[in-house]
Design a protein around this motif. Structure first.
Motif, PDB file in Angstrom:
ATOM      1  N   GLY A  72       0.897  -1.163   0.098  1.00 50.44           N
ATOM      2  CA  GLY A  72      -0.126  -0.050   0.023  1.00 50.44           C
ATOM      3  C   GLY A  72       0.991   1.204   0.079  1.00 50.44           C
ATOM      4  N   GLU A  73       0.314   2.422   0.528  1.00 48.08           N
ATOM      5  CA  GLU A  73       0.893   3.841   0.632  1.00 48.08           C
ATOM      6  C   GLU A  73       1.223   3.964   1.987  1.00 48.08           C
ATOM      7  OE1 GLU A  73      -0.371   6.898  -1.512  1.00 48.08           O
ATOM      8  OE2 GLU A  73      -0.915   5.843  -3.291  1.00 48.08           O
ATOM      9  N   TRP A  74       2.345   4.567   2.415  1.00 49.24           N
ATOM     10  CA  TRP A  74       2.795   4.936   3.809  1.00 49.24           C
ATOM     11  C   TRP A  74       3.832   5.956   3.671  1.00 49.24           C
ATOM     12  CZ3 TRP A  74       4.643   0.966   1.023  1.00 49.24           C
ATOM     13  CH2 TRP A  74       6.225   0.773   1.092  1.00 49.24           C
ATOM     14  N   GLU A  75       4.004   6.627   4.713  1.00 41.93           N
ATOM     15  CA  GLU A  75       5.061   7.959   4.975  1.00 41.93           C
ATOM     16  C   GLU A  75       6.034   7.492   5.891  1.00 41.93           C
ATOM     17  OE1 GLU A  75       4.093  12.110   3.916  1.00 41.93           O
ATOM     18  OE2 GLU A  75       4.504  12.549   6.181  1.00 41.93           O
ATOM     19  N   THR A  76       7.226   7.980   5.816  1.00 41.66           N
ATOM     20  CA  THR A  76       8.379   7.664   6.617  1.00 41.66           C
ATOM     21  C   THR A  76       8.892   9.097   7.165  1.00 41.66           C
ATOM     22  OG1 THR A  76       9.838   7.289   5.133  1.00 41.66           O
ATOM     23  CG2 THR A  76       8.603   5.206   5.939  1.00 41.66           C
ATOM     24  N   THR A  77       9.328   9.081   8.197  1.00 44.84           N
ATOM     25  CA  THR A  77      10.317  10.288   8.531  1.00 44.84           C
ATOM     26  C   THR A  77      11.723   9.769   8.805  1.00 44.84           C
ATOM     27  OG1 THR A  77       8.551  11.312   9.715  1.00 44.84           O
ATOM     28  CG2 THR A  77      10.808  12.081  10.266  1.00 44.84           C
ATOM     29  N   SER A  78      12.910  10.242   8.120  1.00 40.64           N
ATOM     30  CA  SER A  78      14.116   9.725   8.064  1.00 40.64           C
ATOM     31  C   SER A  78      15.000  10.897   8.642  1.00 40.64           C
ATOM     32  CB  SER A  78      14.476   9.472   6.886  1.00 40.64           C
ATOM     33  OG  SER A  78      13.857   8.195   6.445  1.00 40.64           O
ATOM     34  N   THR A  79      16.124  10.556   9.354  1.00 39.05           N
ATOM     35  CA  THR A  79      16.961  11.273   9.997  1.00 39.05           C
ATOM     36  C   THR A  79      18.261  11.023   9.148  1.00 39.05           C
ATOM     37  OG1 THR A  79      15.920  11.368  12.239  1.00 39.05           O
ATOM     38  CG2 THR A  79      18.161  12.330  12.117  1.00 39.05           C
ATOM     39  N   VAL A  80      19.166  12.016   8.735  1.00 49.09           N
ATOM     40  CA  VAL A  80      20.498  11.807   8.434  1.00 49.09           C
ATOM     41  C   VAL A  80      21.105  11.712   9.430  1.00 49.09           C
ATOM     42  CG1 VAL A  80      22.246  13.010   7.177  1.00 49.09           C
ATOM     43  CG2 VAL A  80      19.873  13.567   6.480  1.00 49.09           C
ATOM     44  N   VAL A  81      21.884  10.358   9.395  1.00 48.90           N
ATOM     45  CA  VAL A  81      22.786   9.979  10.308  1.00 48.90           C
ATOM     46  C   VAL A  81      24.254  10.144   9.930  1.00 48.90           C
ATOM     47  CG1 VAL A  81      21.002   8.610  11.740  1.00 48.90           C
ATOM     48  CG2 VAL A  81      22.440   7.680   9.825  1.00 48.90           C
ATOM     49  N   ALA A  82      24.577  10.301   8.616  1.00 48.19           N
ATOM     50  CA  ALA A  82      26.076  10.371   8.444  1.00 48.19           C
ATOM     51  C   ALA A  82      26.054  11.205   6.947  1.00 48.19           C
ATOM     52  CB  ALA A  82      26.601   8.792   7.842  1.00 48.19           C
ATOM     53  N   TYR A  83      27.041  12.290   7.170  1.00 48.32           N
ATOM     54  CA  TYR A  83      26.998  13.188   5.903  1.00 48.32           C
ATOM     55  C   TYR A  83      28.521  13.587   5.854  1.00 48.32           C
ATOM     56  CZ  TYR A  83      26.006  17.105   2.903  1.00 48.32           C
ATOM     57  OH  TYR A  83      25.943  17.774   1.667  1.00 48.32           O
ATOM     58  N   ASP A  84      29.096  13.037   4.829  1.00 46.56           N
ATOM     59  CA  ASP A  84      30.557  13.389   4.553  1.00 46.56           C
ATOM     60  C   ASP A  84      30.625  13.639   3.142  1.00 46.56           C
ATOM     61  OD1 ASP A  84      33.393  13.686   4.456  1.00 46.56           O
ATOM     62  OD2 ASP A  84      33.634  11.600   5.351  1.00 46.56           O
ATOM     63  N   SER A  90      24.075   8.873   4.722  1.00 53.70           N
ATOM     64  CA  SER A  90      23.256   7.665   5.412  1.00 53.70           C
ATOM     65  C   SER A  90      22.095   8.268   6.113  1.00 53.70           C
ATOM     66  CB  SER A  90      24.269   7.212   6.244  1.00 53.70           C
ATOM     67  OG  SER A  90      23.485   5.716   6.771  1.00 53.70           O
ATOM     68  N   TRP A  91      20.971   7.622   6.286  1.00 58.18           N
ATOM     69  CA  TRP A  91      19.795   8.048   6.828  1.00 58.18           C
ATOM     70  C   TRP A  91      19.149   6.749   7.589  1.00 58.18           C
ATOM     71  CZ3 TRP A  91      20.095   8.272   1.850  1.00 58.18           C
ATOM     72  CH2 TRP A  91      19.426   7.277   1.024  1.00 58.18           C
ATOM     73  N   ALA A  92      18.670   7.150   8.815  1.00 59.76           N
ATOM     74  CA  ALA A  92      17.724   6.120   9.518  1.00 59.76           C
ATOM     75  C   ALA A  92      16.319   6.528   9.540  1.00 59.76           C
ATOM     76  CB  ALA A  92      18.313   6.337  10.893  1.00 59.76           C
ATOM     77  N   VAL A  93      15.619   5.626   9.088  1.00 58.35           N
ATOM     78  CA  VAL A  93      14.334   5.480   8.717  1.00 58.35           C
ATOM     79  C   VAL A  93      13.503   5.241  10.190  1.00 58.35           C
ATOM     80  CG1 VAL A  93      12.013   4.683   7.444  1.00 58.35           C
ATOM     81  CG2 VAL A  93      14.262   4.380   6.343  1.00 58.35           C
ATOM     82  N   GLY A  94      12.702   6.323  10.653  1.00 57.44           N
ATOM     83  CA  GLY A  94      12.031   6.033  11.935  1.00 57.44           C
ATOM     84  C   GLY A  94      12.978   6.638  13.016  1.00 57.44           C
ATOM     85  N   ASP A  95      13.065   6.077  14.151  1.00 60.18           N
ATOM     86  CA  ASP A  95      13.727   6.543  15.301  1.00 60.18           C
ATOM     87  C   ASP A  95      15.266   6.324  14.995  1.00 60.18           C
ATOM     88  OD1 ASP A  95      15.212   6.861  17.864  1.00 60.18           O
ATOM     89  OD2 ASP A  95      13.460   5.699  18.787  1.00 60.18           O
ATOM     90  N   PRO A  96      15.894   7.325  15.138  1.00 60.27           N
ATOM     91  CA  PRO A  96      17.315   7.012  14.455  1.00 60.27           C
ATOM     92  C   PRO A  96      18.021   6.180  15.562  1.00 60.27           C
ATOM     93  CG  PRO A  96      17.104   9.363  14.926  1.00 60.27           C
ATOM     94  CD  PRO A  96      15.640   8.877  15.314  1.00 60.27           C
ATOM     95  N   ASP A  97      17.669   6.083  17.181  1.00 52.52           N
ATOM     96  CA  ASP A  97      18.094   5.064  17.735  1.00 52.52           C
ATOM     97  C   ASP A  97      17.636   3.682  17.710  1.00 52.52           C
ATOM     98  OD1 ASP A  97      19.537   7.285  18.862  1.00 52.52           O
ATOM     99  OD2 ASP A  97      17.982   7.710  20.297  1.00 52.52           O
TER     100      ASP A  97
END
Length: 168
Positions: A72-84, A90-97
């Protein structure tokens, strides 16, 4: 990819690599533009930066809208966890921890061009796939395997689109 019989809790991964006849700076422009990623993906429909962010930086968040025939359809929130820049994004989907998934692009100068890898890891946090596993726990290993194969195909197509654009 071979059958591993992995369970979601095993945090299975998949990685696809290609060589691109373009410098890392050009490839980086494409992989670090998450708002342009829907043009390269059959599943990802749209991306927008959150909290006033205008681009990637560690801690920046973005929302992604997805569509899948079976899920189906869904939305996620991602957090950038590495940026060089020109190396790793790199990004984590959902809770970064405790993410539902972690995604990463890695660039390396090689033979006058760029080696580009896209990698992802499922779990350990819950994701949309967790709902399918909850509904059919006896099929968990098959569900995980099929989804990893889908990711592998999608990632292969994404890297090919990036290669074509970077070399154009």
């Amino acid at each position: 990819m071979e059958w591993t019989g992995a369970r979601y809790a095993d945090k299975p991964t998949v990685e696809v690599t290609t060589w691109i006849a373009a410098p890392p700076g050009r490839v980086w422009e494409l992989v670090s533009d998450v708002t342009g990623m829907p043009e390269l993906s059959a599943e990802l429909q749209s991306v927008r930066w959150l909290d006033g962010a205008a681009g990637p930086a560690v801690g920046a968040r973005f929302a992604g809208r997805n569509r899948h025939e079976a899920l189906g359809e869904w939305e996620t929130t991602s957090t950038v966890v590495a940026y060089d820049p020109q190396r790793v994004f790199s990004w984590a989907v959902g809770d970064p921890d405790e993410p539902g998934a972690v995604w990463r692009f890695r660039l390396e100068p090689r033979d006058g061009g760029t080696e580009l890898s896209q990698w992802m890891r499922m779990g350990p946090g819950r994701s949309g796939l967790s709902l399918a596993i909850d509904a059919m726990p006896e099929k968990e290993q098959k569900i995980v395997f099929v989804r990893l194969r889908e990711f592998e195909r999608g990632m292969t197509a994404t890297l090919e689109h990036i290669r074509q654009r970077a070399e154009a």
